[in-house]
Design a protein around this motif. Sequence first.
Motif: not given
Length: 264
Positions: A25-30, A54-61, A77-78, A86-87
């Motif tokens: 399981v990986a978490v990628v920010t940005g 990402d900060l842009d939760g819509t783009a992340a989804e 995830f936003a 948030d972290a």
Amino acid sequence: MSSSRSRDNGWVPDEPGMITFNNRVAVVTGAAGGIGRSVCRMLLEAGARVVVADLDGTAAEALARELDLHGDHAAGFAHDARSSADADALMAFAVERFGSLDILVTAAGLFPPAPLEEIDDEAWRNVLAINLDGVMFCSRAAAPLMGEGASMVHIASLAGHRGAVRHAHYAAAKGGVLALTRTLAAELAPRGIRANAVSPGLIDTTMIEPVMARRGDIILATTPMARVGTPDEVAGVICFLASDLASFVTGETIQINGGLYINS
Ligand SMILES: NC(=O)c1ccc[n+]([C@@H]2O[C@H](COP(=O)([O-])OP(=O)(O)OC[C@H]3O[C@@H](n4cnc5c(N)ncnc54)[C@H](O)[C@@H]3O)[C@@H](O)[C@H]2O)c1
């Protein structure tokens, strides 16, 4: 890794075929950015399950859905890198959704150009918060949830090694990421957790458009490979460092810049 193939028009790198993440399981920010998106795709192709943050939760989804329509392997995830809350929530979400936390890639970043005298307190804090605090907050939240064999890969920058004109805040933050990563490597090694960094030079994403418009010709002229890099060329190195192929590598930084660093 398997040997490189050649095509009529030259050499192309292999797919990361020997790298497998077997449901890690990986978490990628940005993750919605140029490099983050490549990292997410490569991790998924190699068998990982990925939280696309990402900060842009819509783009992340949207990216999570694009990469994995059914949501079995990717979830958006936003996440604001400036927030420690948030972290904490992001890492807890990864464990809740996919059952563990094995890989952290911090790709959130901001690279606003400004000469020293125009960097006011607010701009300084904001760039440090996104590029350095965010790495610290995510590492601190992730470490207790990680076990033997886990790996962090932080995206620093060439700027963190040699400075960057008109980007004092960014260069300072990325230098901090390099020192933080080495410290994490030493502190977390007894628990079997590795921490490494990559330092890209100029990679073809929207982030570098202002720099390329201002001094692209000069930069390309001093880059031995005479081009900018692609996001996939960064993602491949990140996947290597995150994988068991790099199981004895920790506290290191890999430069990814087509020779710009050694030539300047
Ligand atoms: N492109 C390059 O040449 C280059 C060179 C060296 C280092 N880097 C680093 O690589 C990483 C990825 O950069 P990129 O080129 O893909 O840029 P990008 O602008 O395409 O992506 C950056 C991502 O970070 C996200 N972000 C911005 N502020 C955030 C915040 N407060 N919280 C969470 N996410 C936030 C953005 O929404 C965006 O999706 C960054 O850390 C950058 O500093 C890039």
